[in-house]
Structure formats: structure tokens, C-alpha cells
Design an enzyme around this catalytic site. Sequence first.
Site, PDB file in Angstrom:
ATOM      1  N   ASN A 241      43.565  40.556  32.276  1.00 59.90           N
ATOM      2  CA  ASN A 241      43.680  41.669  33.107  1.00 59.90           C
ATOM      3  C   ASN A 241      42.522  42.505  33.481  1.00 59.90           C
ATOM      4  O   ASN A 241      41.430  42.528  32.673  1.00 59.90           O
ATOM      5  CB  ASN A 241      45.184  42.504  32.867  1.00 59.90           C
ATOM      6  CG  ASN A 241      45.558  43.514  34.031  1.00 59.90           C
ATOM      7  OD1 ASN A 241      45.687  42.819  35.111  1.00 59.90           O
ATOM      8  ND2 ASN A 241      45.823  44.811  33.805  1.00 59.90           N
ATOM      9  N   LYS A 242      42.757  43.479  34.329  1.00 60.41           N
ATOM     10  CA  LYS A 242      41.422  44.690  34.605  1.00 60.41           C
ATOM     11  C   LYS A 242      40.955  45.058  33.642  1.00 60.41           C
ATOM     12  O   LYS A 242      41.640  45.533  32.513  1.00 60.41           O
ATOM     13  CB  LYS A 242      41.963  45.519  35.596  1.00 60.41           C
ATOM     14  CG  LYS A 242      41.038  46.615  36.271  1.00 60.41           C
ATOM     15  CD  LYS A 242      39.642  45.793  36.826  1.00 60.41           C
ATOM     16  CE  LYS A 242      40.261  44.881  38.037  1.00 60.41           C
ATOM     17  NZ  LYS A 242      39.131  44.308  38.467  1.00 60.41           N
TER      18      LYS A 242
ATOM     19  N   ASP B 282      46.025  38.976  35.701  1.00 57.01           N
ATOM     20  CA  ASP B 282      45.376  37.959  36.674  1.00 57.01           C
ATOM     21  C   ASP B 282      45.653  36.780  36.237  1.00 57.01           C
ATOM     22  O   ASP B 282      45.551  35.756  37.120  1.00 57.01           O
ATOM     23  CB  ASP B 282      43.896  38.328  36.881  1.00 57.01           C
ATOM     24  CG  ASP B 282      43.863  39.787  37.358  1.00 57.01           C
ATOM     25  OD1 ASP B 282      43.718  40.041  38.630  1.00 57.01           O
ATOM     26  OD2 ASP B 282      43.927  40.897  36.582  1.00 57.01           O
TER      27      ASP B 282
ATOM     28  N   ARG C 139      42.956  41.711  47.516  1.00 58.73           N
ATOM     29  CA  ARG C 139      42.570  41.800  45.837  1.00 58.73           C
ATOM     30  C   ARG C 139      43.777  41.635  45.308  1.00 58.73           C
ATOM     31  O   ARG C 139      44.889  41.941  45.894  1.00 58.73           O
ATOM     32  CB  ARG C 139      41.481  42.671  45.285  1.00 58.73           C
ATOM     33  CG  ARG C 139      41.420  43.938  45.780  1.00 58.73           C
ATOM     34  CD  ARG C 139      42.482  44.878  45.794  1.00 58.73           C
ATOM     35  NE  ARG C 139      43.055  44.810  44.206  1.00 58.73           N
ATOM     36  CZ  ARG C 139      43.993  45.268  43.982  1.00 58.73           C
ATOM     37  NH1 ARG C 139      45.056  45.588  44.945  1.00 58.73           N
ATOM     38  NH2 ARG C 139      44.380  45.430  42.714  1.00 58.73           N
TER      39      ARG C 139
ATOM     40  N   ALA D 275      45.947  39.589  41.895  1.00 57.11           N
ATOM     41  CA  ALA D 275      46.363  37.995  41.669  1.00 57.11           C
ATOM     42  C   ALA D 275      47.293  37.377  42.760  1.00 57.11           C
ATOM     43  O   ALA D 275      46.757  36.466  43.355  1.00 57.11           O
ATOM     44  CB  ALA D 275      47.088  37.790  40.374  1.00 57.11           C
TER      45      ALA D 275
ATOM     46  N   ARG E 265      36.439  33.922  43.525  1.00 57.05           N
ATOM     47  CA  ARG E 265      36.767  34.801  42.226  1.00 57.05           C
ATOM     48  C   ARG E 265      37.209  33.775  41.325  1.00 57.05           C
ATOM     49  O   ARG E 265      38.086  33.220  41.459  1.00 57.05           O
ATOM     50  CB  ARG E 265      37.599  35.787  42.709  1.00 57.05           C
ATOM     51  CG  ARG E 265      37.158  36.699  43.627  1.00 57.05           C
ATOM     52  CD  ARG E 265      37.697  38.054  43.699  1.00 57.05           C
ATOM     53  NE  ARG E 265      37.653  38.957  42.642  1.00 57.05           N
ATOM     54  CZ  ARG E 265      38.315  39.994  42.400  1.00 57.05           C
ATOM     55  NH1 ARG E 265      39.272  40.360  43.084  1.00 57.05           N
ATOM     56  NH2 ARG E 265      37.929  40.801  41.296  1.00 57.05           N
TER      57      ARG E 265
ATOM     58  N   GLN F 120      40.764  51.002  41.484  1.00 59.40           N
ATOM     59  CA  GLN F 120      41.907  50.630  42.088  1.00 59.40           C
ATOM     60  C   GLN F 120      43.289  51.430  41.953  1.00 59.40           C
ATOM     61  O   GLN F 120      44.248  51.618  42.547  1.00 59.40           O
ATOM     62  CB  GLN F 120      42.123  49.127  41.869  1.00 59.40           C
ATOM     63  CG  GLN F 120      41.470  47.868  42.354  1.00 59.40           C
ATOM     64  CD  GLN F 120      40.123  48.083  41.336  1.00 59.40           C
ATOM     65  OE1 GLN F 120      39.674  48.457  40.501  1.00 59.40           O
ATOM     66  NE2 GLN F 120      39.807  46.304  41.182  1.00 59.40           N
TER      67      GLN F 120
HETATM   68  O1  MRU Z   1      39.517  42.991  40.694  1.00 60.19           O
HETATM   69  P1  MRU Z   1      41.148  43.002  41.301  1.00 60.19           P
HETATM   70  O2  MRU Z   1      41.466  44.264  42.078  1.00 60.19           O
HETATM   71  O3  MRU Z   1      41.308  41.836  42.148  1.00 60.19           O
HETATM   72  O4  MRU Z   1      41.804  43.032  40.106  1.00 60.19           O
HETATM   73  C1  MRU Z   1      43.164  42.683  39.901  1.00 60.19           C
HETATM   74  C2  MRU Z   1      44.199  43.822  39.655  1.00 60.19           C
HETATM   75  O5  MRU Z   1      44.280  44.472  40.479  1.00 60.19           O
HETATM   76  C3  MRU Z   1      44.512  43.881  38.058  1.00 60.19           C
HETATM   77  O6  MRU Z   1      43.868  43.335  37.187  1.00 60.19           O
HETATM   78  C4  MRU Z   1      45.862  43.960  38.210  1.00 60.19           C
HETATM   79  O7  MRU Z   1      46.236  44.571  36.960  1.00 60.19           O
HETATM   80  C5  MRU Z   1      46.679  42.483  37.936  1.00 60.19           C
HETATM   81  S1  MRU Z   1      46.469  41.667  39.536  1.00 60.19           S
HETATM   82  C6  MRU Z   1      48.078  41.728  39.931  1.00 60.19           C
END
Ligand code: MRU
Length: 371
Positions: A262-263, A252, A54, A56, A97, A211
Site C-alpha cells: 500500500n501507499k 494496491d 489513480r 487500484a 504503473r 492523496q
Molecule cells: O499512487 P496511488 O494514488 O495510485 O496509490 C494508491 C492509493 O491511493 C493507495 O495506496 C490506496 O491506499 C490503495 S488503492 C485503493
Amino acid sequence: MNVDGKHYRTIWLKEDDANIVQIIDQRHLPHQFVIEDLITVNEVAAAIKEMHVRGAGLIGATAGFGMYLAALHAPQTSTEAFMAALAADGDKLIATRPTAVNLEWAVKRQTAAIAAVGGDIWVRIQTALEVAQTIADEDAEFCRRLGEHGRAIIEEISRGKGGEPVNVLTHCNAGWLAFVDYGSATAPVYAAHEHGIAVHVWVDETRPRNQGARLTAWELGQHGVPHTVIADNVGGHLMQHGLVDVVITGTDRTLYTGDVGNKIGTYLKALAAKDNDIPFYVALPSSTFDWENRDGVKEIPIEQRDATEVKYIQGLHGGEIVKVLLTPEESPAANYAFDVTPARLVTGLITERGICDASEEGVLSLYPEKQ
Ligand code: MRU
């Protein structure tokens, strides 16, 4: 980066068998370090969808290698049949995704290179392998470079504090586990740490998949970077009490206008940072820019995942990884995986070419070829 003192990337070709791609299966971290073999494009699609990998950059690199495996197993009866199978496999990967733009970017880069190379099918397979390696190498190198640019921010804060530890708050895992190496948000931290600058990281646990608590805490620990895991809602309080010097997150998908996907929860951290006059930076390699859309809230696709991720929590019990029910069994749950932080809340974007304003002018000043 290091795992028990040994250098790893997050994805690589098996040493004695170039038909097999290997990954760290992140579902088991931090309690078990499991390496998984991927042989078919279906296995790659499942690994992305079910989050064995997982983040980006790593999703993009995995898709790059997925297209190489697709090419290896595509029918070789004719170029048309070969290219049609690749197109279908590319679509399958893209559908896994929606939010991280690196996924589609990597598939399109592969498809264009394989179509352009001409020649017999073996040449096309070799091209797919080379492009997969290039995407992975570039990801690592770009993260290394952005780490150096971001280090300057931490260094300046450190000087202002007379060398006292710089407190960085980060959300989710935009560490080396989310890329091929170094990470985005963590790259400046690792660079500062290696240069002897005292740094401490507040790690948001990042419900529902944790995460931060599981991955960011683990990788910082492997590198000896001082850190503290906090519940997601603690950041605002810390900021009000002067305990956060800078926020650095990953992303992302960031639009060339500066809006940041982002998350889930990132937006609230940015609001709290603004209210407390704390700089809020977003770190990204250029593969994470979306060069088409302009309005993040309206246009960034937000993944909604299974409600069980909210209702259950995973951890170690009696030496085994178990999931336990957290909510009343009947309570429905909603699982929005990402949110959008508007450009106006972002102090700057840290990229492999330098740091710019989170605005169309700022981004295009670093990437004039995208005008
Ligand atoms: O759902 P995920 O774990 O793939 O989400 C991505 C992330 O870990 C975060 O959003 C992160 O800050 C950006 S990805 C480099």
C-alpha cells in the site's frame, strides 16, 4: 458518490458518444472539478501514468475501458492484425504503473474475453465494451459489499464506546476516487455514517502527492463525514493517547499469504497500531489479490516516481493551482511510492465476501476456488 449533491462514478462512457470515456481528472482536486475525455489508448495510458486517475480499483477499471478504446481503433484488416494490436496496447497499459495488481488483471481479463468470443471484429469490440462495463460495475458492487462487512467492525466499536464517535485512521486515498464507487477503506465508514453511527476519520495527508489531504478529505467532506487532516507522522501519537479506535487502509496489491502492498507510510502505521493494541484492517475487493506471489517484501514491485513530487508541493494560490519548491534546489530526493506491511501486523482483510485473517488459510477460506 456525491459531488455537490450529484451522483458520480469516477469513470463512465460519455452519454451521447460511446466512443469517448470520461474520467474525473484527479490532479485538480480538491480545488477544481475537471472532467476529461479519453479517446485513444495512448490518452488512457497517459492518464494512468500521470495519475489523472489513480487507486487500484480505478486503475483496473480505466485499463478495462482502455482496452475497449484499443479495440475500437485497432486495424480491422484481419483478426490477427486486430489481436496483435490489442496485445501491444495491453502491454502499453500494463507498463504504466507496476504496483496495483488490478491493472494487469483487467488487461488480461479483457484480452482473454476478446480472444475467446470468436466471430467478426465487431463482435469482439462489443465484447470489449461489455467487459469494461462489467469490470466497472463489479468494482462498485464489491466495494459496496465490503463496506457492509466493514461496517460491522465500526458498529461493534461504537457499541463498546456507548455511541461515542468511532475514530478511524486512514492513510492515502482508498476512497471512492480510488475505485469506481464507494471506495475500499472508506466504504465501511460511509456505510456506518449512513446507518447513523457516529464516526470521525483521521486523514493522513500522505506525502508526497497528498492523496489524503487533497482527495480523502474532499470526498469525506462531500458526504458530510466528520474528519481531520493530520500530518503523516501524527498517527503514532494519537494512538498512544487513545484517540484512534481502528485503522483501516486500502491496498494496491495484497498477496494471498496476507502481505499488504500500500501507499508509502502504511507499514509505519501498522507498527504503531501493533504497539498500541489497535486493530489494523485492510479493505480490498478480490481484484486486488495477487494469487501468484507469496513474499510481499521480496516480490511486490514498488514504484519509484519522479523526485520532483517530493521536492515540490502543489496548492491553491490566488485562485490558481501552483507548485512551489520545498527543498534546496540542489538536494536530491527519492520517491518510493509504496511499502509492504507484513501479514503479521494485519488484524484482518475486509473483502466483498467477508472478513478473514491475513493469512493463506484465511484468504483461501473465503476464496476456495483459488486453492
Ligand atoms: O499512487 P496511488 O494514488 O495510485 O496509490 C494508491 C492509493 O491511493 C493507495 O495506496 C490506496 O491506499 C490503495 S488503492 C485503493
